[in-house]
Write an enzyme that holds these catalytic residues in place. Sequence first.
Site, PDB file in Angstrom:
ATOM      1  N   SER A 113       0.702  -1.146   0.034  1.00 10.05           N
ATOM      2  CA  SER A 113       0.067   0.040   0.104  1.00 10.05           C
ATOM      3  C   SER A 113       0.816   1.298  -0.008  1.00 10.05           C
ATOM      4  O   SER A 113       1.766   1.601   1.052  1.00 10.05           O
ATOM      5  CB  SER A 113      -0.932  -0.111   1.236  1.00 10.05           C
TER       6      SER A 113
ATOM      7  N   HIS B 107      -1.228  -1.044  -4.187  1.00  9.63           N
ATOM      8  CA  HIS B 107      -2.817  -0.895  -3.573  1.00  9.63           C
ATOM      9  C   HIS B 107      -2.649   0.639  -3.359  1.00  9.63           C
ATOM     10  O   HIS B 107      -1.685   1.145  -2.762  1.00  9.63           O
ATOM     11  CB  HIS B 107      -2.517  -1.698  -2.274  1.00  9.63           C
TER      12      HIS B 107
ATOM     13  N   ASP C 259      -4.865   3.791  -1.796  1.00  4.48           N
ATOM     14  CA  ASP C 259      -5.987   4.034  -1.012  1.00  4.48           C
ATOM     15  C   ASP C 259      -6.480   5.713  -1.235  1.00  4.48           C
ATOM     16  O   ASP C 259      -5.774   6.533  -0.889  1.00  4.48           O
ATOM     17  CB  ASP C 259      -5.552   4.159   0.661  1.00  4.48           C
TER      18      ASP C 259
ATOM     19  N   MET D  74      -8.915   8.391  -0.286  1.00  6.02           N
ATOM     20  CA  MET D  74      -9.814   8.692   1.069  1.00  6.02           C
ATOM     21  C   MET D  74     -10.445  10.238   0.648  1.00  6.02           C
ATOM     22  O   MET D  74      -9.728  11.032   0.265  1.00  6.02           O
ATOM     23  CB  MET D  74      -8.819   8.672   2.216  1.00  6.02           C
TER      24      MET D  74
ATOM     25  N   HIS E  59      -8.633   1.031  -4.125  1.00  7.27           N
ATOM     26  CA  HIS E  59      -9.211   0.917  -2.708  1.00  7.27           C
ATOM     27  C   HIS E  59     -10.030   2.251  -2.514  1.00  7.27           C
ATOM     28  O   HIS E  59      -9.269   3.213  -2.054  1.00  7.27           O
ATOM     29  CB  HIS E  59      -8.570   0.670  -1.813  1.00  7.27           C
TER      30      HIS E  59
ATOM     31  N   MET F  68     -12.336   4.632  -0.674  1.00 10.02           N
ATOM     32  CA  MET F  68     -12.632   4.719   0.883  1.00 10.02           C
ATOM     33  C   MET F  68     -13.571   6.119   0.819  1.00 10.02           C
ATOM     34  O   MET F  68     -12.975   7.153   1.479  1.00 10.02           O
ATOM     35  CB  MET F  68     -11.629   4.712   1.984  1.00 10.02           C
TER      36      MET F  68
ATOM     37  N   MET G   1     -11.270  -5.352   5.624  1.00  7.50           N
ATOM     38  CA  MET G   1     -10.656  -4.517   6.334  1.00  7.50           C
ATOM     39  C   MET G   1     -10.348  -4.989   7.633  1.00  7.50           C
ATOM     40  O   MET G   1     -11.407  -5.111   8.493  1.00  7.50           O
ATOM     41  CB  MET G   1     -11.320  -2.886   6.473  1.00  7.50           C
TER      42      MET G   1
ATOM     43  N   ASP H   3      -6.660  -6.103   4.452  1.00  3.71           N
ATOM     44  CA  ASP H   3      -6.122  -4.797   4.143  1.00  3.71           C
ATOM     45  C   ASP H   3      -6.057  -4.536   5.676  1.00  3.71           C
ATOM     46  O   ASP H   3      -7.012  -3.903   6.317  1.00  3.71           O
ATOM     47  CB  ASP H   3      -6.775  -3.903   3.411  1.00  3.71           C
TER      48      ASP H   3
HETATM   49  C1  DX5 Z   1      -6.126   1.736   5.687  1.00  2.00           C
HETATM   50  C2  DX5 Z   1      -5.901   1.493   4.225  1.00  2.00           C
HETATM   51  C3  DX5 Z   1      -4.573   0.441   4.053  1.00  2.00           C
HETATM   52  C4  DX5 Z   1      -3.405   0.816   4.761  1.00  2.00           C
HETATM   53  C5  DX5 Z   1      -2.844  -0.283   5.545  1.00  2.00           C
HETATM   54  O1  DX5 Z   1      -7.403   2.479   5.782  1.00  2.00           O
HETATM   55  O2  DX5 Z   1      -6.849   1.013   3.559  1.00  2.00           O
HETATM   56  O3  DX5 Z   1      -4.347   0.007   2.654  1.00  2.00           O
HETATM   57  O4  DX5 Z   1      -2.411   1.455   3.956  1.00  2.00           O
HETATM   58  O5  DX5 Z   1      -1.809   0.132   6.093  1.00  2.00           O
HETATM   59  P1  DX5 Z   1      -0.854  -0.873   7.103  1.00  2.00           P
HETATM   60  O6  DX5 Z   1      -0.459  -2.156   6.285  1.00  2.00           O
HETATM   61  O7  DX5 Z   1       0.326   0.049   7.428  1.00  2.00           O
HETATM   62  O8  DX5 Z   1      -1.802  -1.285   8.260  1.00  2.00           O
HETATM   63 ZN    ZN Z   2      -6.534  -0.239   1.521  1.00  2.72          ZN
END
Ligand code: DX5
Ligand code: ZN
Length: 219
Positions: free
Chosen positions: A10, A35, A37, A39, A68, A70, A139, A177
């Site tokens: 990620s 990956h 993220d 947000m 992903h 969010m 998650m 994740d």
């Molecule tokens: C959190 C993200 C993850 C995040 C995971 O909301 O969806 O993808 O990067 O990070 P680690 O592996 O550090 O928990």
């Molecule tokens: Zn993620």
Amino acid sequence: MKSKKLIAPSLLSADFLHLEREINDVQEAGADMLHLDVMDGHFVPNMTFGSFIVRQIKSIATVPLDVHLMIENPQHWISAYIDAGADFLTIHYEADCHLNRSITEIKKFGRKAGVSINPSTHPMLLEYILEYVDLVLVMSVNPGFGGQRFIENSVKKIVWLFEYRERHGLDFLIEVDGGVNENNIKLLSEAGVDIFVAGSSIFSKSDYKAVIDRMRESL
Ligand code: DX5
Ligand code: ZN
């Protein structure tokens, strides 16, 4: 779809001042996908980047992009992320009350469609979408931040999905994740995970290849 197990670093935990170098390094270290993220500051209490950045990452990516979302109302943004180059596009169950329509739309574009559930959501709520999705993302931390502690009862949800998939002859991939590291990856693999997202446990180390290799040996 059931095949090799995949490691998806990620980029949330990467050094954004040197993002191109980080992407090249982690790809050379053996990342199977990247990956990303996304947000929005509403669905989760943090903001990252949007389709503009995804498009730029796509231009240097040599592995598939696992995007992903969010964000609230992901249905309004599907075409933007498809257009930016998402190979896998995952939306949250909790963010979209017309999930079937959105999943159908992603698949119409010829991309892999994923659905994600938060830690407090039971996977049984996905029962009527599982036959349509390519991927289910569990998650295992509350979404929004990297570096959080793995929530243990996520394993039960992975087992539930794995058994459901077997029982019904389905072929969606199971992705986990949040809080994934060298110590719990074996257990997660045995529970049935196909794709392992790992942010801080990879990017906090200086040698990405060494940690990815060690993770892969445990699968
Ligand atoms: C959190 C993200 C993850 C995040 C995971 O909301 O969806 O993808 O990067 O990070 P680690 O592996 O550090 O928990
Ligand atoms: Zn993620």
